[in-house]
Design an enzyme around this catalytic site. Structure first.
Site, short mmCIF file in Angstrom:
data_model
loop_
_atom_site.label_atom_id
_atom_site.label_comp_id
_atom_site.label_asym_id
_atom_site.label_seq_id
_atom_site.Cartn_x
_atom_site.Cartn_y
_atom_site.Cartn_z
N LYS A 1 0.82 -1.21 0.00
CA LYS A 1 0.00 0.00 0.00
C LYS A 1 0.86 1.26 0.00
CE LYS A 1 -4.07 -1.89 2.41
NZ LYS A 1 -5.33 -1.40 1.84
N ASN B 1 -11.69 -8.79 4.26
CA ASN B 1 -10.76 -7.68 4.46
C ASN B 1 -11.54 -6.46 4.90
OD1 ASN B 1 -9.20 -5.35 3.91
ND2 ASN B 1 -9.67 -5.52 1.73
N TYR C 1 -9.70 -3.63 6.13
CA TYR C 1 -8.58 -2.73 6.47
C TYR C 1 -9.02 -1.27 6.57
CZ TYR C 1 -4.54 -5.81 6.38
OH TYR C 1 -3.60 -6.75 6.70
N GLY C 2 -9.81 -0.81 5.61
CA GLY C 2 -10.28 0.57 5.66
C GLY C 2 -9.22 1.59 5.26
N PHE C 3 -8.46 1.28 4.20
CA PHE C 3 -7.51 2.25 3.63
C PHE C 3 -6.49 2.75 4.65
CE2 PHE C 3 -9.90 4.26 -0.27
CZ PHE C 3 -9.61 3.13 -1.00
N ASN D 1 -9.54 4.35 -7.61
CA ASN D 1 -10.24 3.30 -6.88
C ASN D 1 -11.51 3.88 -6.25
OD1 ASN D 1 -11.12 1.24 -5.28
ND2 ASN D 1 -9.44 1.39 -3.79
N SER E 1 -13.53 0.36 -3.06
CA SER E 1 -13.20 -0.36 -1.83
C SER E 1 -14.40 -0.37 -0.91
CB SER E 1 -12.00 0.29 -1.14
OG SER E 1 -10.83 -0.10 -1.80
N ASN F 1 -14.62 -0.46 2.29
CA ASN F 1 -14.47 -0.02 3.68
C ASN F 1 -14.40 1.48 3.89
OD1 ASN F 1 -14.30 -2.73 4.85
ND2 ASN F 1 -12.42 -2.88 3.65
N THR F 2 -14.63 2.26 2.87
CA THR F 2 -14.66 3.72 3.04
C THR F 2 -16.08 4.20 2.76
OG1 THR F 2 -12.34 4.01 2.49
CG2 THR F 2 -13.74 5.91 2.14
N LYS G 1 -11.19 1.50 -11.12
CA LYS G 1 -11.36 0.16 -10.52
C LYS G 1 -12.74 0.07 -9.89
CE LYS G 1 -9.20 -3.13 -7.37
NZ LYS G 1 -7.94 -3.52 -6.72
N ASN H 1 -12.73 -5.01 -7.60
CA ASN H 1 -12.36 -4.95 -6.18
C ASN H 1 -13.05 -6.09 -5.43
OD1 ASN H 1 -11.39 -3.83 -3.69
ND2 ASN H 1 -11.29 -1.86 -4.77
C1 LIG Z 1 -6.14 -7.33 2.38
C2 LIG Z 1 -6.57 -6.68 1.11
C3 LIG Z 1 -6.34 -5.34 0.93
C4 LIG Z 1 -6.73 -4.70 -0.26
N1 LIG Z 1 -6.49 -3.37 -0.42
C5 LIG Z 1 -6.83 -2.76 -1.58
C6 LIG Z 1 -6.56 -1.39 -1.78
O1 LIG Z 1 -5.98 -0.70 -0.94
N2 LIG Z 1 -6.96 -0.83 -2.95
C7 LIG Z 1 -7.58 -1.55 -3.93
O2 LIG Z 1 -7.91 -0.99 -5.00
N3 LIG Z 1 -7.85 -2.85 -3.78
C8 LIG Z 1 -7.49 -3.48 -2.63
N4 LIG Z 1 -7.76 -4.80 -2.47
C9 LIG Z 1 -8.45 -5.54 -3.54
C10 LIG Z 1 -7.47 -6.31 -4.41
O3 LIG Z 1 -6.59 -5.42 -5.08
C11 LIG Z 1 -8.24 -7.14 -5.46
O4 LIG Z 1 -8.91 -6.27 -6.35
C12 LIG Z 1 -9.26 -8.05 -4.82
O5 LIG Z 1 -8.67 -8.79 -3.78
C13 LIG Z 1 -9.88 -9.01 -5.86
O6 LIG Z 1 -8.92 -9.83 -6.43
P1 LIG Z 1 -8.81 -11.38 -5.99
O7 LIG Z 1 -10.12 -11.99 -6.35
O8 LIG Z 1 -7.64 -11.90 -6.77
O9 LIG Z 1 -8.55 -11.38 -4.50
C14 LIG Z 1 -7.38 -5.45 -1.28
C15 LIG Z 1 -7.62 -6.81 -1.08
C16 LIG Z 1 -7.23 -7.44 0.10
C17 LIG Z 1 -7.53 -8.89 0.27
#
Ligand SMILES: Cc1cc2nc3c(=O)[nH]c(=O)nc-3n(C[C@H](O)[C@H](O)[C@H](O)COP(=O)(O)O)c2cc1C
Length: 220
Positions: free
Chosen positions: A7, A52, A54-56, A135, A138, A140-141, A177, A206
């Site tokens: 990140k 997940n 996390y919340g950015f 993005n 997400s 969580n925001t 995204k 996402n």
């Molecule tokens: C722990 C975690 C943190 C993530 N943080 C972000 C993020 O900060 N920004 C974002 O655009 N996507 C974030 N994602 C989403 C991933 O980039 C991805 O788009 C999502 O996991 C779907 O892909 P997958 O099916 O391969 O897991 C996060 C995913 C996980 C599991």
């Protein structure tokens, strides 16, 4: 490597070195923020899945820009290039065949209809990106995914593209995204706006906020 792993751009070269063809850092928010309290990450072993929340969590633009700048300057100096005046002839991944993406997010307490978090992201971090990601998906925001509606997304992407064209000589492609949970109407709106504004691509997708009934762990 999708956004969310590195990140804060702490391990770009190590991750490229592991073999990833593209490393996408972020999401990066303008100001640093801690994200949600822990625990905020949950494994569902039977489902080979995670939840997940996390919340950015983000160091913010300034430290991330500084890391990316140091990396770039060191690379240029080693080649006797002047970081200010000389042009690069390879991608910002610093590898001929790889890409470095910068994924931009929004602070939790920024107004929902204020797009400047993304515009400032383009201005501050765009110079280090082979491509930029807006993005808006997400989970969580609060309010973030509302940006996927037609009017807000049109305004946002227009402003972001204008900032790219005005500030960045290398004009990195802009990708938006999106969430896998968009309605049919939202998908149509996004597609129309992406075409009319002239956005370069869409990242699908996402994280879902749904809990499929097939989950063995029965979590909701
Ligand atoms: C722990 C975690 C943190 C993530 N943080 C972000 C993020 O900060 N920004 C974002 O655009 N996507 C974030 N994602 C989403 C991933 O980039 C991805 O788009 C999502 O996991 C779907 O892909 P997958 O099916 O391969 O897991 C996060 C995913 C996980 C599991």
């Amino acid at each position: 490597l999708a956004a969310g792993y590195d990140k804060n751009a702490e391990a770009v070269d190590a991750l490229l070195g592991l073999g990833f063809g593209t490393v996408e850092i972020g999401s990066v928010t303008p100001l640093s923020q801690k994200g949600n309290p822990k625990p905020r990450f949950f494994r569902l072993p039977e489902d080979e899945a995670v939840i997940n929340r996390y919340g950015f969590n983000s160091d913010g633009h300034a430290p991330v820009a500084s890391r990316l700048q140091t990396r770039l300057r060191n690379w240029m100096r080693k080649r006797d290039l002047d970081p200010v005046n000389d042009e690069m002839d390879i991608p910002l991944s610093l590898n001929d065949t790889k890409l470095l993406g910068v994924n931009l997010g929004k602070n939790k307490y920024s107004a929902a209809d204020n797009h400047s978090d993304y515009v400032v992201g383009v201005e501050r971090l765009g110079q280090y990106a082979d491509y930029l990601v807006i993005n808006i998906s997400s989970p969580n925001t609060p309010g973030l995914r509302e940006l996927q509606r037609r009017e807000p997304i049109e305004q946002l992407l227009t402003q972001v593209k204008t900032a790219r064209d005005k500030n960045l000589k290398h004009a990195p492609p802009i990708l938006v995204k999106i969430s896998p949970d968009c309605s049919e109407t939202e998908l149509q709106d996004i597609a129309a706006v992406v075409q009319s504004v002239g956005i370069d691509g869409i990242i699908i997708s996402n994280t879902t906020i749904t809990r499929p009934s097939t989950l063995k762990s029965g979590i909701n």
